[in-house]
Design an enzyme around this catalytic site. Structure first.
Site, PDB file in Angstrom:
ATOM      1  N   ARG A 262      77.515  17.434 -29.272  1.00 45.32           N
ATOM      2  CA  ARG A 262      78.390  18.550 -29.627  1.00 45.32           C
ATOM      3  C   ARG A 262      77.990  19.857 -28.950  1.00 45.32           C
ATOM      4  O   ARG A 262      78.819  20.749 -28.801  1.00 45.32           O
ATOM      5  CB  ARG A 262      78.453  18.719 -31.153  1.00 45.32           C
ATOM      6  CG  ARG A 262      79.180  17.573 -31.839  1.00 45.32           C
ATOM      7  CD  ARG A 262      79.330  17.812 -33.333  1.00 45.32           C
ATOM      8  NE  ARG A 262      78.074  17.797 -34.054  1.00 45.32           N
ATOM      9  CZ  ARG A 262      77.484  16.715 -34.537  1.00 45.32           C
ATOM     10  NH1 ARG A 262      78.055  15.524 -34.374  1.00 45.32           N
ATOM     11  NH2 ARG A 262      76.350  16.780 -35.188  1.00 45.32           N
TER      12      ARG A 262
ATOM     13  N   GLU B 130      67.808  15.197 -38.131  1.00 44.33           N
ATOM     14  CA  GLU B 130      68.206  15.863 -39.366  1.00 44.33           C
ATOM     15  C   GLU B 130      68.595  14.864 -40.452  1.00 44.33           C
ATOM     16  O   GLU B 130      68.399  15.101 -41.640  1.00 44.33           O
ATOM     17  CB  GLU B 130      69.391  16.816 -39.109  1.00 44.33           C
ATOM     18  CG  GLU B 130      69.017  18.142 -38.474  1.00 44.33           C
ATOM     19  CD  GLU B 130      68.895  18.060 -36.964  1.00 44.33           C
ATOM     20  OE1 GLU B 130      68.929  16.928 -36.427  1.00 44.33           O
ATOM     21  OE2 GLU B 130      68.765  19.116 -36.311  1.00 44.33           O
TER      22      GLU B 130
END
Length: 350
Positions: free
Chosen positions: A216, A252
């Site tokens: 992204r 994450e």
């Protein structure tokens, strides 16, 4: 604008073979676009470079010779001949943006070509009976680019709040709130405004390279185009030829990963902006920081669209060696919950 001398150095090209030639000037200068007598004014040039809408690379056509220049080129030529305000007003109100001029010329050619074949497309559409049209989203209607204010350039400013309203969160990848920037991608003018705000921020920092994380982060290649600096891909380990890899880091969500960069993409002395869509725990960004440091370059800033403050990723990046960390939107603005279908399920993969 009036010229002061009967002889002057050709400012376009001194090469007789050059295809760039300026039209001959009127004797004594002046004419339709005269703004005063030479010698009446002195001083330098002025324009508000702090205006978020000022683009140094923009070119406009000087009606005196029909050629296109940037503001700095035009100002340098007229400096000392006219006042600062006169030059700025000449640029703003008399010089024609190149895009507009090209579009006008293209329209004339098109109209001339179509005149021998019957009515134009516009005339044909006008002749059709009016029917009730269907509703179209506001953002899909042609409109001028969003004009940014100084407040729009700030984190959590008016533009950030507008962006936050179109980024919903989902229960995804075992997280209660997974922020989906696909919502922003539905509004191209709004996304372009975000990239413009980022470019304005980093233009003054002397950034020489922008490095972005797969996948992204690659969406922000537009920022590098606006700044005119190289865009560097930081990809998952094993995805680039002739590359070096980072140490493994914890993602994450879950799992361990490494990133790689192509040799030579960043060199000693580079001032690098690391850019991504979101900073959470900071693991990915810290891996990028270590790669940049290993190449004897420095990370000017870690810039992200979204910053999750409670996970303290910013502090980890600063400790790893980043000069600063910046998030355009913090998670306290992201309050839009996604509307889920009745059969929705969390099918996210690590």
């Amino acid at each position: 604008m009036a010229r002061g001398s009967t002889t002057r150095k050709e400012r376009h090209s001194g090469d007789p073979k050059s295809s760039i030639k300026a039209p001959a000037k009127k004797a004594g200068g002046g004419g339709k676009y005269t703004m005063g007598k030479v010698g009446d004014e002195d001083g330098g040039t002025f324009i508000d470079r702090g205006d978020p809408n000022f683009v140094p690379e923009e070119k406009r056509i000087d009606p005196e010779d029909g050629s296109a220049y940037t503001y700095d080129q035009l100002a340098a030529f007229y400096k000392g001949k006219f006042s600062k305000q006169a030059i700025a007003e000449y640029w703003e109100y008399t010089c024609t943006p190149t895009k507009r001029a090209k579009a006008k010329a293209k329209a004339k050619v098109k109209a001339k070509d179509q005149s021998s074949f019957g009515p134009t497309v516009a005339e044909s559409v006008k002749a059709q009976p009016k029917t009730k049209g269907k509703w179209v989203p506001k953002d899909s209607v042609k409109s001028p680019p969003k004009r940014l204010t100084p407040e729009d350039l700030e984190g959590n400013g008016p533009l950030a709040k507008e962006v936050a309203a179109v980024i919903p969160y989902f229960p995804y990848k075992k997280l209660d709130k997974f922020y989906d920037i696909q919502g922003l991608m539905k509004y191209p003018k709004l996304f372009d405004a975000v990239c413009t705000a980022m470019a304005k921020r980093y233009r003054k920092m002397g950034v020489t390279k922008i490095a972005a994380f797969e996948a992204r982060g690659f969406l922000f290649a537009t920022v590098s185009i606006k700044l005119g600096v190289p865009f560097v891909l930081l990809r998952k380990d094993g995805k680039l030829p002739n590359s070096m890899s980072s140490a493994p880091y914890t993602k994450e969500y879950e799992g361990v990963e490494s990133i790689c960069i192509q040799n030579g993409a960043i060199v000693e002395g580079d001032k690098v902006l690391l850019i991504d869509d979101l900073i959470a725990t900071g693991g990915t960004l810290c891996a990028g920081i270590e790669l940049v440091k290993a190449l004897k370059a420095e990370v000017i800033e870690c810039g992200c669209l979204i910053q999750l403050k409670e996970l303290n990723g910013a502090e980890k990046c600063l400790k790893a060696g980043a000069k600063s960390v910046w998030g355009f939107i913090t998670d306290d603005l992201l309050t839009t919950k996604a509307e889920l279908p009745s059969d929705y399920k969390d099918d996210g993969k690590p």
